[in-house]
Design a protein around this motif. Structure first.
Motif, PDB file in Angstrom:
ATOM      1  N   GLY A 141       0.780  -1.231   0.000  1.00  0.00           N
ATOM      2  CA  GLY A 141       0.000   0.000   0.000  1.00  0.00           C
ATOM      3  C   GLY A 141       0.807   1.272   0.000  1.00  0.00           C
ATOM      4  O   GLY A 141       0.243   2.366  -0.008  1.00  0.00           O
ATOM      5  N   ALA A 142       2.135   1.183  -0.019  1.00  0.00           N
ATOM      6  CA  ALA A 142       2.960   2.391   0.099  1.00  0.00           C
ATOM      7  C   ALA A 142       2.753   3.359  -1.048  1.00  0.00           C
ATOM      8  O   ALA A 142       2.792   4.577  -0.853  1.00  0.00           O
ATOM      9  CB  ALA A 142       4.442   2.009   0.183  1.00  0.00           C
ATOM     10  N   SER A 143       2.543   2.842  -2.259  1.00  0.00           N
ATOM     11  CA  SER A 143       2.435   3.736  -3.414  1.00  0.00           C
ATOM     12  C   SER A 143       1.230   4.658  -3.308  1.00  0.00           C
ATOM     13  O   SER A 143       1.209   5.724  -3.920  1.00  0.00           O
ATOM     14  CB  SER A 143       2.354   2.932  -4.718  1.00  0.00           C
ATOM     15  N   VAL A 144       0.244   4.257  -2.508  1.00  0.00           N
ATOM     16  CA  VAL A 144      -0.915   5.115  -2.254  1.00  0.00           C
ATOM     17  C   VAL A 144      -0.756   5.843  -0.925  1.00  0.00           C
ATOM     18  O   VAL A 144      -0.773   7.068  -0.856  1.00  0.00           O
ATOM     19  CB  VAL A 144      -2.221   4.298  -2.261  1.00  0.00           C
ATOM     20  N   HIS A 145      -0.549   5.087   0.139  1.00  0.00           N
ATOM     21  CA  HIS A 145      -0.685   5.675   1.469  1.00  0.00           C
ATOM     22  C   HIS A 145       0.584   6.359   1.972  1.00  0.00           C
ATOM     23  O   HIS A 145       0.506   7.438   2.568  1.00  0.00           O
ATOM     24  CB  HIS A 145      -1.183   4.605   2.443  1.00  0.00           C
ATOM     25  N   VAL A 146       1.749   5.770   1.764  1.00  0.00           N
ATOM     26  CA  VAL A 146       2.980   6.464   2.141  1.00  0.00           C
ATOM     27  C   VAL A 146       3.177   7.677   1.242  1.00  0.00           C
ATOM     28  O   VAL A 146       3.573   8.757   1.702  1.00  0.00           O
ATOM     29  CB  VAL A 146       4.193   5.514   2.076  1.00  0.00           C
ATOM     30  N   GLY A 151       4.382  12.589  -0.058  1.00  0.00           N
ATOM     31  CA  GLY A 151       4.440  13.147  -1.403  1.00  0.00           C
ATOM     32  C   GLY A 151       5.160  12.169  -2.315  1.00  0.00           C
ATOM     33  O   GLY A 151       6.124  11.506  -1.913  1.00  0.00           O
ATOM     34  N   ALA A 152       4.701  12.075  -3.561  1.00  0.00           N
ATOM     35  CA  ALA A 152       5.262  11.102  -4.496  1.00  0.00           C
ATOM     36  C   ALA A 152       6.739  11.359  -4.782  1.00  0.00           C
ATOM     37  O   ALA A 152       7.528  10.421  -4.950  1.00  0.00           O
ATOM     38  CB  ALA A 152       4.455  11.104  -5.795  1.00  0.00           C
ATOM     39  N   ALA A 153       7.145  12.639  -4.843  1.00  0.00           N
ATOM     40  CA  ALA A 153       8.537  12.948  -5.163  1.00  0.00           C
ATOM     41  C   ALA A 153       9.478  12.450  -4.073  1.00  0.00           C
ATOM     42  O   ALA A 153      10.536  11.875  -4.365  1.00  0.00           O
ATOM     43  CB  ALA A 153       8.702  14.459  -5.364  1.00  0.00           C
ATOM     44  N   ASP A 157      12.321   9.417  -4.370  1.00  0.00           N
ATOM     45  CA  ASP A 157      13.711   9.574  -3.943  1.00  0.00           C
ATOM     46  C   ASP A 157      14.124   8.427  -3.035  1.00  0.00           C
ATOM     47  O   ASP A 157      15.198   7.823  -3.215  1.00  0.00           O
ATOM     48  CB  ASP A 157      13.867  10.920  -3.235  1.00  0.00           C
ATOM     49  N   MET A 158      13.276   8.079  -2.062  1.00  0.00           N
ATOM     50  CA  MET A 158      13.607   7.008  -1.125  1.00  0.00           C
ATOM     51  C   MET A 158      13.748   5.674  -1.847  1.00  0.00           C
ATOM     52  O   MET A 158      14.652   4.886  -1.558  1.00  0.00           O
ATOM     53  CB  MET A 158      12.548   6.927  -0.030  1.00  0.00           C
ATOM     54  N   MET A 159      12.858   5.405  -2.815  1.00  0.00           N
ATOM     55  CA  MET A 159      12.914   4.122  -3.518  1.00  0.00           C
ATOM     56  C   MET A 159      14.069   4.059  -4.506  1.00  0.00           C
ATOM     57  O   MET A 159      14.721   3.024  -4.660  1.00  0.00           O
ATOM     58  CB  MET A 159      11.593   3.860  -4.238  1.00  0.00           C
ATOM     59  N   ALA A 173       8.884  15.775   7.518  1.00  0.00           N
ATOM     60  CA  ALA A 173       8.179  15.377   6.308  1.00  0.00           C
ATOM     61  C   ALA A 173       6.704  15.060   6.566  1.00  0.00           C
ATOM     62  O   ALA A 173       5.959  14.820   5.617  1.00  0.00           O
ATOM     63  CB  ALA A 173       8.864  14.161   5.684  1.00  0.00           C
ATOM     64  N   GLY A 174       6.293  15.061   7.830  1.00  0.00           N
ATOM     65  CA  GLY A 174       4.911  14.767   8.161  1.00  0.00           C
ATOM     66  C   GLY A 174       4.606  13.300   8.354  1.00  0.00           C
ATOM     67  O   GLY A 174       3.456  12.917   8.594  1.00  0.00           O
TER      68      GLY A 174
END
Length: 257
Positions: A141-146, A151-153, A157-159, A173-174
């Motif tokens: 679920g990270a691609s939606v919820h994390v 933020g996607a950017a 970066d992390m991935m 970062a919230g």
């Protein structure tokens, strides 16, 4: 439920759910995921708030990769959907969930933390999404919820780079709502859970069920749903009692309690 994988204790309307596989850094195996699902279901029937934490050296090191290597593409797809279902039980369930985080909170562990409504971390916490460096993609679920939290950017970066966030960076970062000294996350989470457990049920319903949906709505649709929830919550018996206490100066002012 396998007591050796997930612990569950209910104290004063708060359920304490602990990932209990410390020798494997609480890596989430299929058995642990099933035990977590069962514990969450029991907690939602027995408590008014829950705290999710990790026994041992960390919150969770994420997916148990030893089980992942032999799966076919079809099996991985269904496995991912199984994670979504368990984490949705937390996110869209009947009681608020608070994650108490220390040490590693990476990959699937971060996805679990993101399924909780509030995240408390101590200064030893580290957050990462190492799937990219391992040649795989997130599946819990990270691609939606994390991504919605960070933020996607920042998630990209992390991935792509393997960047990890320490507790202070995660707060900026919230991703983290509260920071504590090392070892202090469970105590802070317990204070918050006790407070949340006293909230009016209709208010909790609005926060857990309406608020996430409003974020996905057009502005006017969201405002309409807000008005409907306000009408329900503000005419309930708990709201009437709370308003009366405030007007009679028996309740703490905003920001004081």
């Amino acid at each position: 439920m396998a007591a050796s994988l997930v612990s569950l204790e209910v104290r004063e309307q708060v359920a304490w759910i602990g990932l209990d596989r410390p020798a494997k850094r609480n890596a989430i195996s299929d058995a642990l995921l099933a035990a977590l699902d069962a514990a969450v279901a029991r907690a939602q029937g027995a408590a008014r708030a829950m705290v999710v934490f990790g026994h041992g050296p960390c919150f969770s090191a994420g997916l148990d990769l030893s089980e992942h290597t032999a799966r076919t593409a079809e099996a991985v797809f269904h496995h991912s959907r199984g994670w979504h279902a368990v984490f949705r039980r937390i996110r869209a369930g009947s009681i608020p969930a608070i994650a108490a985080i220390h040490g590693a909170c990476v990959g699937g562990g971060l996805e679990l933390a993101a399924a909780c409504h509030i995240r408390v971390a101590d200064l030893t916490a580290r957050f990462a999404l190492p799937e990219g460096s391992r040649g795989i993609f997130v599946g819990g679920g990270a691609s939606v919820h994390v991504a919605r939290i960070l933020g996607a950017a920042r998630m990209a970066d992390m991935m792509l780079t393997g960047r990890a966030l320490d507790a202070a960076a995660a707060e900026r970062a919230g991703l983290v709502t509260y920071l504590t000294e090392p070892g202090g996350a469970p105590a802070q989470a317990g204070v918050l859970a006790a407070k949340v457990a006293q909230m009016a049920p209709l208010t909790v319903l609005g926060v857990l069920q309406a608020l996430p949906r409003i974020q996905d709505m057009a502005e006017e649709d969201g405002l309409f749903v807000e008005s409907m929830m306000a009408a329900l919550a503000q005419t309930g018996p708990e709201a009437q009692a709370g308003l009366a206490a405030f007007l009679e100066k028996r309740a703490a002012k905003a920001g004081e309690g």
